[in-house]
Design a protein around this motif. Sequence first.
Motif, PDB file in Angstrom:
ATOM      1  N   ALA A  71      67.778  52.392  18.481  1.00  0.00           N
ATOM      2  CA  ALA A  71      67.621  53.830  18.663  1.00  0.00           C
ATOM      3  C   ALA A  71      67.621  54.124  20.157  1.00  0.00           C
ATOM      4  N   SER A  72      68.077  55.301  20.518  1.00  0.00           N
ATOM      5  CA  SER A  72      68.100  55.682  21.925  1.00  0.00           C
ATOM      6  C   SER A  72      66.970  56.633  22.282  1.00  0.00           C
ATOM      7  N   SER A  73      66.213  57.079  21.276  1.00  0.00           N
ATOM      8  CA  SER A  73      65.072  57.957  21.520  1.00  0.00           C
ATOM      9  C   SER A  73      64.036  57.743  20.420  1.00  0.00           C
ATOM     10  N   ILE A  74      62.834  58.170  20.683  1.00  0.00           N
ATOM     11  CA  ILE A  74      61.775  58.050  19.679  1.00  0.00           C
ATOM     12  C   ILE A  74      62.118  58.889  18.451  1.00  0.00           C
TER      13      ILE A  74
ATOM     14  N   LYS B 178      51.841  59.193  12.323  1.00  0.00           N
ATOM     15  CA  LYS B 178      50.383  59.305  12.432  1.00  0.00           C
ATOM     16  C   LYS B 178      49.825  58.230  13.372  1.00  0.00           C
ATOM     17  N   LEU B 179      50.357  57.018  13.306  1.00  0.00           N
ATOM     18  CA  LEU B 179      49.942  55.968  14.244  1.00  0.00           C
ATOM     19  C   LEU B 179      50.250  56.374  15.676  1.00  0.00           C
ATOM     20  N   ARG B 180      51.445  56.871  15.883  1.00  0.00           N
ATOM     21  CA  ARG B 180      51.850  57.311  17.228  1.00  0.00           C
ATOM     22  C   ARG B 180      50.899  58.385  17.741  1.00  0.00           C
ATOM     23  N   GLU B 181      50.623  59.397  16.931  1.00  0.00           N
ATOM     24  CA  GLU B 181      49.715  60.476  17.337  1.00  0.00           C
ATOM     25  C   GLU B 181      48.320  59.931  17.620  1.00  0.00           C
ATOM     26  N   THR B 182      47.849  59.014  16.789  1.00  0.00           N
ATOM     27  CA  THR B 182      46.530  58.410  16.974  1.00  0.00           C
ATOM     28  C   THR B 182      46.456  57.680  18.304  1.00  0.00           C
ATOM     29  N   ILE B 183      47.457  56.891  18.593  1.00  0.00           N
ATOM     30  CA  ILE B 183      47.474  56.130  19.842  1.00  0.00           C
ATOM     31  C   ILE B 183      47.567  57.075  21.036  1.00  0.00           C
ATOM     32  N   LEU B 184      48.501  58.014  20.984  1.00  0.00           N
ATOM     33  CA  LEU B 184      48.668  58.935  22.114  1.00  0.00           C
ATOM     34  C   LEU B 184      47.411  59.753  22.399  1.00  0.00           C
ATOM     35  N   SER B 185      46.673  60.130  21.370  1.00  0.00           N
ATOM     36  CA  SER B 185      45.483  60.956  21.589  1.00  0.00           C
ATOM     37  C   SER B 185      44.287  60.136  22.065  1.00  0.00           C
ATOM     38  N   ASN B 186      44.368  58.811  22.007  1.00  0.00           N
ATOM     39  CA  ASN B 186      43.256  57.959  22.432  1.00  0.00           C
ATOM     40  C   ASN B 186      43.565  57.073  23.632  1.00  0.00           C
ATOM     41  N   LEU B 187      44.822  56.895  23.935  1.00  0.00           N
ATOM     42  CA  LEU B 187      45.239  56.011  25.018  1.00  0.00           C
ATOM     43  C   LEU B 187      44.794  56.582  26.365  1.00  0.00           C
ATOM     44  N   PRO B 188      44.150  55.783  27.202  1.00  0.00           N
ATOM     45  CA  PRO B 188      43.744  56.277  28.515  1.00  0.00           C
ATOM     46  C   PRO B 188      44.935  56.737  29.361  1.00  0.00           C
ATOM     47  N   GLU B 189      44.662  57.595  30.290  1.00  0.00           N
ATOM     48  CA  GLU B 189      45.684  58.139  31.178  1.00  0.00           C
ATOM     49  C   GLU B 189      46.381  57.025  31.952  1.00  0.00           C
ATOM     50  N   GLY B 190      47.675  57.206  32.165  1.00  0.00           N
ATOM     51  CA  GLY B 190      48.434  56.276  32.986  1.00  0.00           C
ATOM     52  C   GLY B 190      49.467  55.480  32.214  1.00  0.00           C
ATOM     53  N   PHE B 191      49.187  55.170  30.959  1.00  0.00           N
ATOM     54  CA  PHE B 191      50.188  54.476  30.141  1.00  0.00           C
ATOM     55  C   PHE B 191      51.304  55.463  29.814  1.00  0.00           C
ATOM     56  N   GLU B 192      52.508  54.949  29.638  1.00  0.00           N
ATOM     57  CA  GLU B 192      53.644  55.786  29.262  1.00  0.00           C
ATOM     58  C   GLU B 192      54.246  55.286  27.959  1.00  0.00           C
ATOM     59  N   GLU B 193      54.788  56.224  27.206  1.00  0.00           N
ATOM     60  CA  GLU B 193      55.440  55.910  25.940  1.00  0.00           C
ATOM     61  C   GLU B 193      56.935  55.764  26.170  1.00  0.00           C
ATOM     62  N   MET B 194      57.523  54.776  25.523  1.00  0.00           N
ATOM     63  CA  MET B 194      58.969  54.575  25.617  1.00  0.00           C
ATOM     64  C   MET B 194      59.416  53.662  24.484  1.00  0.00           C
TER      65      MET B 194
ATOM     66  N   MET C  66      61.045  49.021  19.479  1.00  0.00           N
ATOM     67  CA  MET C  66      59.907  49.701  18.853  1.00  0.00           C
ATOM     68  C   MET C  66      59.377  50.769  19.804  1.00  0.00           C
ATOM     69  N   ILE C  67      58.431  51.554  19.307  1.00  0.00           N
ATOM     70  CA  ILE C  67      57.773  52.535  20.169  1.00  0.00           C
ATOM     71  C   ILE C  67      56.720  51.786  20.960  1.00  0.00           C
ATOM     72  N   GLY C  68      56.846  51.827  22.273  1.00  0.00           N
ATOM     73  CA  GLY C  68      55.938  51.074  23.132  1.00  0.00           C
ATOM     74  C   GLY C  68      55.132  51.976  24.041  1.00  0.00           C
ATOM     75  N   PHE C  69      54.010  51.445  24.454  1.00  0.00           N
ATOM     76  CA  PHE C  69      53.121  52.109  25.399  1.00  0.00           C
ATOM     77  C   PHE C  69      52.933  51.103  26.530  1.00  0.00           C
ATOM     78  N   VAL C  70      53.352  51.473  27.722  1.00  0.00           N
ATOM     79  CA  VAL C  70      53.532  50.515  28.807  1.00  0.00           C
ATOM     80  C   VAL C  70      52.852  50.988  30.094  1.00  0.00           C
ATOM     81  N   VAL C  71      52.709  50.041  31.024  1.00  0.00           N
ATOM     82  CA  VAL C  71      52.292  50.363  32.379  1.00  0.00           C
ATOM     83  C   VAL C  71      53.582  50.646  33.143  1.00  0.00           C
ATOM     84  N   PRO C  72      53.798  51.879  33.571  1.00  0.00           N
ATOM     85  CA  PRO C  72      55.071  52.210  34.230  1.00  0.00           C
ATOM     86  C   PRO C  72      55.208  51.531  35.591  1.00  0.00           C
TER      87      PRO C  72
END
Length: 151
Positions: free
Chosen positions: A5-8, A25-41, A46-52
């Motif tokens: 896939a080229s986008s989420i 729902k997993l994505r929303e759960t993670i995004l609403s709880n993940l501390p500031e600074g991580f980025e989604e890509m 897969m859908i990842g949450f990374v240190v940019p």
Amino acid sequence: MQFEASSIEEYFSIIPEDRVIPMKKLRETILSNLPEGFEEMLNYGMIGFVVPHSLYPAGYHCDPKLPVPFMGIASQKRFIAVYHMGIYADPNLLEWFVGEYPKHSKLKLDMGKSCIRFKKTDQIPYELIGQLSGKMTVQAWIDLYESKLKP
């Protein structure tokens, strides 16, 4: 199983239909709880949450062009997976998660080193995944990564 896939949004359009709602729902759960600074890509299919790179220019030691991975969610062939590098690298976080899991699910924990597998998508403990998502700041992950995972 990796989806090309080229986008989420495209990722959600190509995974099996019965996985879309729990994955969103997993994505929303993670995004609403993940501390500031991580980025989604999209990362590793897969859908990842990374240190940019803006926060950690050296990038991932396996491929410095990539940002340092932290979490990911994926629709696999027989299950939905949540990947969390912190539980792989921090024995205290792993112990916390294993101890908390039975309080949130009647199912046996199905887990690898960093992979938590959910075969029954209606039994995903979203609240626990939210708590896990918020347990480590970007700086704490960078410090742990440098001390344990980076060669």
